[in-house]
Motif scaffolding. Structure first.
Motif, PDB file in Angstrom:
ATOM      1  N   LEU A  60     -31.544  -3.123  16.355  1.00 26.77           N
ATOM      2  CA  LEU A  60     -31.700  -3.701  14.965  1.00 26.77           C
ATOM      3  C   LEU A  60     -32.014  -5.087  14.894  1.00 26.77           C
ATOM      4  CD1 LEU A  60     -29.254  -1.140  13.033  1.00 26.77           C
ATOM      5  CD2 LEU A  60     -31.890  -1.231  12.981  1.00 26.77           C
ATOM      6  N   ALA A  61     -31.619  -5.831  15.715  1.00 23.22           N
ATOM      7  CA  ALA A  61     -31.761  -7.308  15.573  1.00 23.22           C
ATOM      8  C   ALA A  61     -33.263  -7.730  15.812  1.00 23.22           C
ATOM      9  CB  ALA A  61     -31.103  -8.078  16.779  1.00 23.22           C
ATOM     10  N   MET A  62     -34.017  -6.791  16.118  1.00 23.87           N
ATOM     11  CA  MET A  62     -35.527  -7.003  16.320  1.00 23.87           C
ATOM     12  C   MET A  62     -36.002  -6.930  14.888  1.00 23.87           C
ATOM     13  SD  MET A  62     -36.898  -5.114  19.719  1.00 23.87           S
ATOM     14  CE  MET A  62     -36.280  -3.349  19.328  1.00 23.87           C
ATOM     15  N   VAL A  63     -35.311  -6.153  14.060  1.00 26.03           N
ATOM     16  CA  VAL A  63     -35.733  -5.928  12.537  1.00 26.03           C
ATOM     17  C   VAL A  63     -35.309  -7.510  11.837  1.00 26.03           C
ATOM     18  CG1 VAL A  63     -35.543  -4.574  10.492  1.00 26.03           C
ATOM     19  CG2 VAL A  63     -35.573  -3.767  12.742  1.00 26.03           C
ATOM     20  N   ARG A  70     -43.677  -9.535  13.603  1.00 24.39           N
ATOM     21  CA  ARG A  70     -44.490 -10.559  14.134  1.00 24.39           C
ATOM     22  C   ARG A  70     -45.277 -10.176  15.486  1.00 24.39           C
ATOM     23  NH1 ARG A  70     -42.258 -16.477  16.683  1.00 24.39           N
ATOM     24  NH2 ARG A  70     -44.141 -16.975  18.012  1.00 24.39           N
ATOM     25  N   PHE A  71     -44.596  -9.238  16.416  1.00 22.33           N
ATOM     26  CA  PHE A  71     -45.315  -8.971  17.573  1.00 22.33           C
ATOM     27  C   PHE A  71     -45.894  -7.361  17.304  1.00 22.33           C
ATOM     28  CE2 PHE A  71     -42.130 -11.800  19.067  1.00 22.33           C
ATOM     29  CZ  PHE A  71     -42.721 -12.766  19.479  1.00 22.33           C
ATOM     30  N   ALA A 150     -35.195 -13.844  20.403  1.00 22.06           N
ATOM     31  CA  ALA A 150     -35.560 -15.287  20.511  1.00 22.06           C
ATOM     32  C   ALA A 150     -36.883 -15.871  19.918  1.00 22.06           C
ATOM     33  CB  ALA A 150     -34.997 -15.473  21.923  1.00 22.06           C
ATOM     34  N   ARG A 151     -37.926 -15.063  20.407  1.00 20.66           N
ATOM     35  CA  ARG A 151     -39.055 -15.558  20.222  1.00 20.66           C
ATOM     36  C   ARG A 151     -39.320 -15.718  18.666  1.00 20.66           C
ATOM     37  NH1 ARG A 151     -42.635 -18.111  22.909  1.00 20.66           N
ATOM     38  NH2 ARG A 151     -44.623 -16.837  22.861  1.00 20.66           N
ATOM     39  N   ALA A 152     -38.998 -14.685  17.946  1.00 24.49           N
ATOM     40  CA  ALA A 152     -39.293 -14.404  16.659  1.00 24.49           C
ATOM     41  C   ALA A 152     -38.532 -15.584  15.930  1.00 24.49           C
ATOM     42  CB  ALA A 152     -38.809 -12.939  16.204  1.00 24.49           C
ATOM     43  N   ASP A 156     -34.525 -21.258  21.927  1.00 26.93           N
ATOM     44  CA  ASP A 156     -35.043 -21.385  23.279  1.00 26.93           C
ATOM     45  C   ASP A 156     -34.503 -19.878  23.810  1.00 26.93           C
ATOM     46  OD1 ASP A 156     -34.886 -21.872  26.049  1.00 26.93           O
ATOM     47  OD2 ASP A 156     -33.558 -23.609  26.017  1.00 26.93           O
ATOM     48  N   THR A 157     -35.291 -19.391  24.820  1.00 26.39           N
ATOM     49  CA  THR A 157     -34.986 -17.928  25.287  1.00 26.39           C
ATOM     50  C   THR A 157     -33.756 -18.205  26.557  1.00 26.39           C
ATOM     51  OG1 THR A 157     -36.620 -18.285  26.853  1.00 26.39           O
ATOM     52  CG2 THR A 157     -37.214 -17.176  24.949  1.00 26.39           C
ATOM     53  N   HIS A 158     -33.632 -19.588  26.882  1.00 24.76           N
ATOM     54  CA  HIS A 158     -32.584 -19.826  28.172  1.00 24.76           C
ATOM     55  C   HIS A 158     -31.233 -19.319  27.402  1.00 24.76           C
ATOM     56  CE1 HIS A 158     -30.807 -21.199  31.776  1.00 24.76           C
ATOM     57  NE2 HIS A 158     -30.241 -21.771  31.113  1.00 24.76           N
TER      58      HIS A 158
END
Length: 339
Positions: A60-63, A70-71, A150-152, A156-158
Motif C-alpha cells: 500500500l505504500a506504493m499508493v 507515476r509509473f 523511493a523514486r515516487a 535517495d534509494t540507498h
C-alpha cells in the motif's frame, strides 16, 4: 513453568508410521472488518512477526507515495510486489522488467542473493555455471516495489530497507492504518530480506486482511488500492509464489475469492473475499508444513470450497511425509476438528 506458548492448543500433529511423532501448537483467528471474531483458537492477542505474509499490506505504500500512478504500474508488477517468488524465469524476468520500468536495476536491490526456491530453477543455474543474484531472492519483487516508492517520493534509494528511511516510514504507516494500531519500536525486527518486520497481534492482522478485502475502515484511496492489489495477486498467482506452491494453487483454484499468503516461521494470512473475512495464524515452532496444513483445514471449513477447490485443499490438509527414497513414512494432519 508454563509459558504463553505452552497454553496454545495443539493444532497439528505429525506421525511416523501410525504413531504421533511431533505436535505443533499454535493460534489462528478469522475475523471481519469490524474485528468480530468468526472463529479462533489460542492466544490471538500475542504479538507475532508476520514476516512475508503481509506483503500485500506493505504494498500500500506504493499508493500513498503515488508510485502506482507515476509509473503506471501493471497488475503483474503489483503481484510481484506481494510475492515470495521461487526464482523461476517468469519471476526473474518480471522483476528485471519492474526495475527497468522505474529506472533502476538489480544493483539497486538490497535484499541479498540466494538460490532459487524452485528446484528446476536451481538446476538450470547450476548447469549454466551461474551464481544466483538478488533477482532470484524471493523478496526481490517486494524490494522493487519499495524502490518505486523511493523514486515516487524523490528520495535517495540507498538504504531504502532501513527502519527510518522514508520508504519504511511510509510502509509502517500503511500497516498501522490497516491493522488499526500503532506498531511498537521494541517489537521491530529485521526480516530475512533485510527490511523491518513489525510484530502485532494475530487478531489485528486478521481484521486488517478483512479490511483489505472489503475496504471497510480504510480511506477511499487505500480501499481502492487494496482491492486492486488483491485483484492483481489473485489474477497472477504464479507470480506471487511459484509452481506447485500452496499460495499459487489455492488462489488459482478459488479464482479471486481467496487471497492467500504465507510468511516465514509458520505464519499464514489471507482473506475469504466474498465473505469479507480475514484470517491469520501462526504455528509456534515455526514449522511451515504444519502452517500449510492448518490453513488448508481452515479454508476447507470456512471458505465453502467447490469440488475442485476442495481437492486442492485436501492435498495440503493431510500431507504425506516421504523419506529420501520416496517411501510414505507418515503424515501431517489436523490434531482435532477445527471447530
Amino acid at each position: 513453568m508454563i509459558t504463553a506458548l505452552d497454553a496454545n492448543p495443539i493444532l497439528i500433529e505429525q506421525t511416523r508410521g501410525t504413531y504421533v511423532e511431533n505436535r505443533h501448537r499454535g493460534a489462528f483467528v478469522i475475523a471481519d472488518a469490524e474485528g468480530n471474531i468468526i472463529a479462533s483458537a489460542g492466544d490471538i492477542a500475542r504479538p507475532v512477526f508476520p514476516r512475508s505474509a503481509i506483503k500485500s499490506i506493505q504494498a500500500l505504500a506504493m499508493v500513498t507515495s503515488g508510485a502506482i500512478e507515476r509509473f503506471d504500474l501493471t497488475d503483474e508488477e503489483l503481484a510481484l510486489a506481494c510475492a515470495s517468488h521461487h526464482g523461476e524465469d517468469v519471476h526473474v524476468l518480471g522483476v528485471t522488467s519492474f526495475l527497468g520500468h522505474v529506472g533502476l536495476s538489480a544493483t539497486d536491490l538490497e535484499c541479498g542473493a540466494h538460490q532459487p526456491t524452485n528446484a528446476r530453477a536451481r538446476e538450470a543455474l547450476r548447469r549454466a555455471g551461474e551464481e544466483p543474484t538478488a533477482l532470484h531472492n524471493n523478496c526481490s519483487g517486494k524490494h522493487s516495489g519499495m524502490l518505486s516508492v523511493a523514486r515516487a517520493l524523490g528520495v535517495d534509494t540507498h538504504d531504502y530497507a532501513t527502519r527510518n528511511h522514508p520508504v519504511q516510514v511510509a510502509v509502517r504507516r500503511a500497516i498501522e492504518r490497516v491493522v488499526g494500531g500503532q506498531l511498537s519500536e521494541d517489537r521491530c525486527g529485521t526480516d530475512g530480506c533485510s527490511m523491518p518486520t513489525w510484530a502485532a497481534p494475530l487478531s489485528g492482522f486478521a481484521q486488517g486482511f478483512a479490511r483489505m478485502a472489503t475496504g471497510e475502515g480504510l480511506p477511499d484511496d487505500l480501499a481502492r488500492a487494496a482491492h486492486r492489489i488483491f485483484d492483481a495477486a489473485t489474477s497472477h498467482p504464479l507470480l506471487v509464489a511459484g509452481t506447485g506452491h500452496l499460495d499459487t494453487l489455492v488462489m488459482e483454484a478459488f479464482g479471486g475469492r481467496v487471497m492467500q499468503k504465507g510468511g516465514a516461521e509458520g505464519v499464514q494470512c489471507g482473506a475469504i473475499r466474498d465473505k469479507g473475512w480475514g484470517y491469520a495464524l501462526k504455528i509456534d515452532d515455526g514449522n511451515m508444513l504444519a502452517s500449510q496444513t492448518l490453513v488448508a483445514n481452515l479454508l476447507l471449513q470456512f471458505a465453502d470450497p467447490d469440488e475442485t477447490q476442495r481437492a486442492v485443499l485436501e492435498k495440503f490438509a493431510r500431507q504425506t511425509i516421504k523419506n529420501v527414497r520416496g517411501l510414505d513414512v507418515g503424515e501431517m494432519r489436523a490434531a482435532a476438528p477445527l471447530a
